[in-house]
Design a protein around this motif. Structure first.
Motif, PDB file in Angstrom:
ATOM      1  N   GLY A 124      -0.482   0.720   6.701  1.00  0.00           N
ATOM      2  CA  GLY A 124       0.350   0.908   7.881  1.00  0.00           C
ATOM      3  C   GLY A 124      -0.410   0.527   9.137  1.00  0.00           C
ATOM      4  O   GLY A 124      -1.629   0.369   9.126  1.00  0.00           O
ATOM      5  N   LEU A 129       4.692  -0.432  -0.800  1.00  0.00           N
ATOM      6  CA  LEU A 129       4.968  -1.512   0.155  1.00  0.00           C
ATOM      7  C   LEU A 129       3.846  -2.543   0.208  1.00  0.00           C
ATOM      8  O   LEU A 129       3.956  -3.556   0.897  1.00  0.00           O
ATOM      9  CB  LEU A 129       5.223  -0.948   1.559  1.00  0.00           C
ATOM     10  CG  LEU A 129       6.564  -0.253   1.771  1.00  0.00           C
ATOM     11  CD1 LEU A 129       6.723   0.154   3.240  1.00  0.00           C
ATOM     12  CD2 LEU A 129       7.738  -1.134   1.356  1.00  0.00           C
ATOM     13  N   ASP A 146       3.371   1.529  13.469  1.00  0.00           N
ATOM     14  CA  ASP A 146       4.298   2.146  12.518  1.00  0.00           C
ATOM     15  C   ASP A 146       4.411   3.646  12.786  1.00  0.00           C
ATOM     16  O   ASP A 146       5.504   4.223  12.786  1.00  0.00           O
ATOM     17  CB  ASP A 146       3.827   1.924  11.076  1.00  0.00           C
ATOM     18  CG  ASP A 146       3.979   0.492  10.606  1.00  0.00           C
ATOM     19  OD1 ASP A 146       4.944  -0.179  11.024  1.00  0.00           O
ATOM     20  OD2 ASP A 146       3.130   0.041   9.809  1.00  0.00           O
ATOM     21  N   GLY A 173       4.424   4.210   3.453  1.00  0.00           N
ATOM     22  CA  GLY A 173       4.826   3.109   2.592  1.00  0.00           C
ATOM     23  C   GLY A 173       5.155   3.539   1.171  1.00  0.00           C
ATOM     24  O   GLY A 173       4.977   2.786   0.226  1.00  0.00           O
TER      25      GLY A 173
END
Length: 248
Positions: A215, A211, A219, A244
């Protein structure tokens, strides 16, 4: 109706970071929140006020989570003040990194006691309350390194792997009494500690994450809210990675 309306949550190590984000998210969803930290200093008192701003009951408790007797006393105080406990998040944790050949016994013991023994202490104290209520959700904060390991973190990795085994075992033991237990395995989460890392180190981490970003505590708080709520009423004994796709 809010997801956690009328529930009481206990979050350990919640004066800052991921624990604070979880406490605030729970409060925004209607839960009253009791949180612990080693000391209830000005920062912890500010956190208490932020939680209470959502219109729920909030109180911080000074607690050495690694101490069995201290934990029992704090949980008794929380039950007296709040009347019940529906959610327990074992979030208290530290790092004392070092290679195995250079790691001291003190570094090992400190991390195991704060990260893993503290979870045993709180579950031991809270479980009778949840069993009597015939319901509850226990959430252990693990880590991706508790699954995959990490050089220079054998103590931390072992403690976080232990959090997974503990959650799975408690899920089997207390499931017949309506109590669920799960673990969250965060990856690279942006906190005060990780923000102190050099930019090139953080960029190196991001390249390993599909991703392409770190994070946030929020999250992780979202996953914790799912596990604390009735949305996950049939989810127990599981490990949810919040990374992610870093460790999939």
């Amino acid at each position: 109706m809010k997801l956690l309306e009328g529930k009481v949550a206990v979050v350990t190590g919640a004066a800052r970071g991921i624990g604070k984000a979880i406490a605030l998210k729970f409060a925004s969803e209607g839960a009253s929140v009791a949180f612990t930290d080693l000391n209830i200093d000005d920062n912890a008192k500010a956190t208490e006020q932020e939680i209470a701003a959502f219109g729920v009951k909030a109180k911080g408790y000074a607690s050495n989570a690694a101490n069995f007797e201290d934990t029992a006393k704090v949980v008794a105080e929380i039950v007296k003040d709040f009347g019940r406990i529906d959610i327990l998040v074992n979030n208290a944790g530290i790092t004392r990194d070092g290679l195995m050949l250079r790691m001291s016994e003190q570094q090992w013991d400190m991390v195991i006691n704060v990260n893993l023994k503290s979870a045993f202490n709180f579950i031991h104290a809270v479980a009778p309350v949840m069993v009597k209520q015939r319901g509850g959700s226990i959430i252990n904060m693990s880590s991706v390194v508790g699954v995959s390991g990490n050089a220079g973190q054998c103590n931390y990795s072992a403690s976080k792997a232990g959090m997974i085994g503990l959650a799975k075992s408690i899920a089997k033991e207390l499931g017949p009494r309506g109590v669920r237990a799960n673990a969250i395995a965060p990856g690279f989460i942006i906190t005060e500690m990780t923000n102190a890392l050099p930019d090139e180190v953080k960029e190196g981490w991001y390249k390993q994450i599909p991703l392409r970003r770190g994070g946030t505590p929020e999250d992780v708080a979202g996953v914790a809210t799912f596990l604390a709520s009735d949305l996950s009423a049939y989810v127990s004994g599981q490990v949810i990675h919040c990374c992610g796709a870093m460790n999939c």
